[in-house]
Design a protein around this motif. Structure first.
Motif, PDB file in Angstrom:
ATOM      1  N   SER A 155       0.822  -1.203   0.000  1.00 40.18           N
ATOM      2  CA  SER A 155       0.000   0.000   0.000  1.00 40.18           C
ATOM      3  C   SER A 155       0.855   1.252   0.000  1.00 40.18           C
ATOM      4  O   SER A 155       1.982   1.247   0.501  1.00 40.18           O
ATOM      5  N   TYR A 156       0.298   2.291  -0.557  1.00 37.63           N
ATOM      6  CA  TYR A 156       0.853   3.634  -0.476  1.00 37.63           C
ATOM      7  C   TYR A 156      -0.158   4.453   0.318  1.00 37.63           C
ATOM      8  O   TYR A 156      -1.339   4.489  -0.027  1.00 37.63           O
ATOM      9  N   ILE A 157       0.291   5.087   1.384  1.00 33.15           N
ATOM     10  CA  ILE A 157      -0.594   5.922   2.193  1.00 33.15           C
ATOM     11  C   ILE A 157      -0.143   7.363   1.995  1.00 33.15           C
ATOM     12  O   ILE A 157       1.042   7.678   2.152  1.00 33.15           O
ATOM     13  N   GLY A 158      -1.084   8.220   1.623  1.00 34.68           N
ATOM     14  CA  GLY A 158      -0.693   9.591   1.337  1.00 34.68           C
ATOM     15  C   GLY A 158      -1.807  10.581   1.567  1.00 34.68           C
ATOM     16  O   GLY A 158      -2.914  10.225   1.996  1.00 34.68           O
ATOM     17  N   THR A 159      -1.487  11.826   1.279  1.00 32.99           N
ATOM     18  CA  THR A 159      -2.457  12.906   1.340  1.00 32.99           C
ATOM     19  C   THR A 159      -2.388  13.694   0.045  1.00 32.99           C
ATOM     20  O   THR A 159      -1.353  13.717  -0.641  1.00 32.99           O
ATOM     21  N   ALA A 160      -3.487  14.318  -0.274  1.00 34.18           N
ATOM     22  CA  ALA A 160      -3.536  15.195  -1.439  1.00 34.18           C
ATOM     23  C   ALA A 160      -4.303  16.445  -1.044  1.00 34.18           C
ATOM     24  O   ALA A 160      -5.440  16.363  -0.562  1.00 34.18           O
ATOM     25  N   GLY A 161      -3.669  17.583  -1.225  1.00 33.89           N
ATOM     26  CA  GLY A 161      -4.327  18.849  -0.940  1.00 33.89           C
ATOM     27  C   GLY A 161      -5.147  19.300  -2.136  1.00 33.89           C
ATOM     28  O   GLY A 161      -4.740  19.112  -3.284  1.00 33.89           O
ATOM     29  N   VAL A 162      -6.304  19.841  -1.856  1.00 38.17           N
ATOM     30  CA  VAL A 162      -7.166  20.375  -2.912  1.00 38.17           C
ATOM     31  C   VAL A 162      -7.605  21.783  -2.512  1.00 38.17           C
ATOM     32  O   VAL A 162      -7.681  22.109  -1.329  1.00 38.17           O
ATOM     33  N   GLU A 163      -7.847  22.611  -3.520  1.00 33.08           N
ATOM     34  CA  GLU A 163      -8.277  23.979  -3.265  1.00 33.08           C
ATOM     35  C   GLU A 163      -9.634  24.213  -3.881  1.00 33.08           C
ATOM     36  O   GLU A 163      -9.892  23.802  -5.013  1.00 33.08           O
ATOM     37  N   TYR A 164     -10.469  24.886  -3.129  1.00 37.72           N
ATOM     38  CA  TYR A 164     -11.762  25.302  -3.668  1.00 37.72           C
ATOM     39  C   TYR A 164     -11.520  26.385  -4.696  1.00 37.72           C
ATOM     40  O   TYR A 164     -10.788  27.347  -4.458  1.00 37.72           O
ATOM     41  N   ASP A 165     -12.112  26.229  -5.861  1.00 38.54           N
ATOM     42  CA  ASP A 165     -11.991  27.207  -6.934  1.00 38.54           C
ATOM     43  C   ASP A 165     -13.398  27.707  -7.264  1.00 38.54           C
ATOM     44  O   ASP A 165     -14.216  26.956  -7.804  1.00 38.54           O
ATOM     45  N   PRO A 166     -13.682  28.956  -6.930  1.00 40.23           N
ATOM     46  CA  PRO A 166     -15.032  29.464  -7.182  1.00 40.23           C
ATOM     47  C   PRO A 166     -15.406  29.476  -8.666  1.00 40.23           C
ATOM     48  O   PRO A 166     -16.584  29.591  -9.006  1.00 40.23           O
ATOM     49  N   GLU A 167     -14.412  29.310  -9.543  1.00 37.14           N
ATOM     50  CA  GLU A 167     -14.689  29.273 -10.986  1.00 37.14           C
ATOM     51  C   GLU A 167     -15.222  27.911 -11.434  1.00 37.14           C
ATOM     52  O   GLU A 167     -15.759  27.779 -12.528  1.00 37.14           O
TER      53      GLU A 167
END
Length: 112
Positions: free
Chosen positions: A45-57
């Motif tokens: 397994s690979y355990i990770g995180t991914a950041g996401v940004e809210y884009d009002p567009e």
């Protein structure tokens, strides 16, 4: 090598309120796993995180309407599927054909 791959979304971190929206996801905690189809005890397994940004567009999906596929698509915007496959595949190969071993010292430290 015939491996089967699976995703687990372990947690979603969200802003309670952002731009008049509720539960806006900003971090995804995930596991990406593989197992050998011929010999399932070989798995990794690979355990990770991914950041996401809210884009009002872009259209906003309310938290209760999120799907696993949509969240996975967000992960794949930041992490390469080729990287994930290579990582878990190489871990499985090392289980099948180890290149390292972990040894205890050859002497005894017991007191007589």
């Amino acid at each position: 090598m015939a491996n089967t791959y699976t995703w687990d979304i372990n947690q979603l971190d969200a802003k309670i309120n952002q731009d008049e929206l509720q539960n806006v996801v900003y971090m995804i905690h995930f596991s990406y796993s593989a197992y050998d189809q011929e010999n399932p005890e070989y798995n990794a397994s690979y355990i990770g995180t991914a950041g996401v940004e809210y884009d009002p567009e872009n259209p906003f999906t309310p938290y209760d309407d999120l799907t696993k596929d949509e969240v996975i698509s967000w992960i794949l915007e930041t992490v390469s599927i080729d990287f994930l496959n290579e990582y878990v595949d190489s871990k499985i190969e090392l289980l099948k054909t180890p290149v390292d071993e972990y040894l205890s010292p050859p002497w005894s430290d017991t007191i007589n």
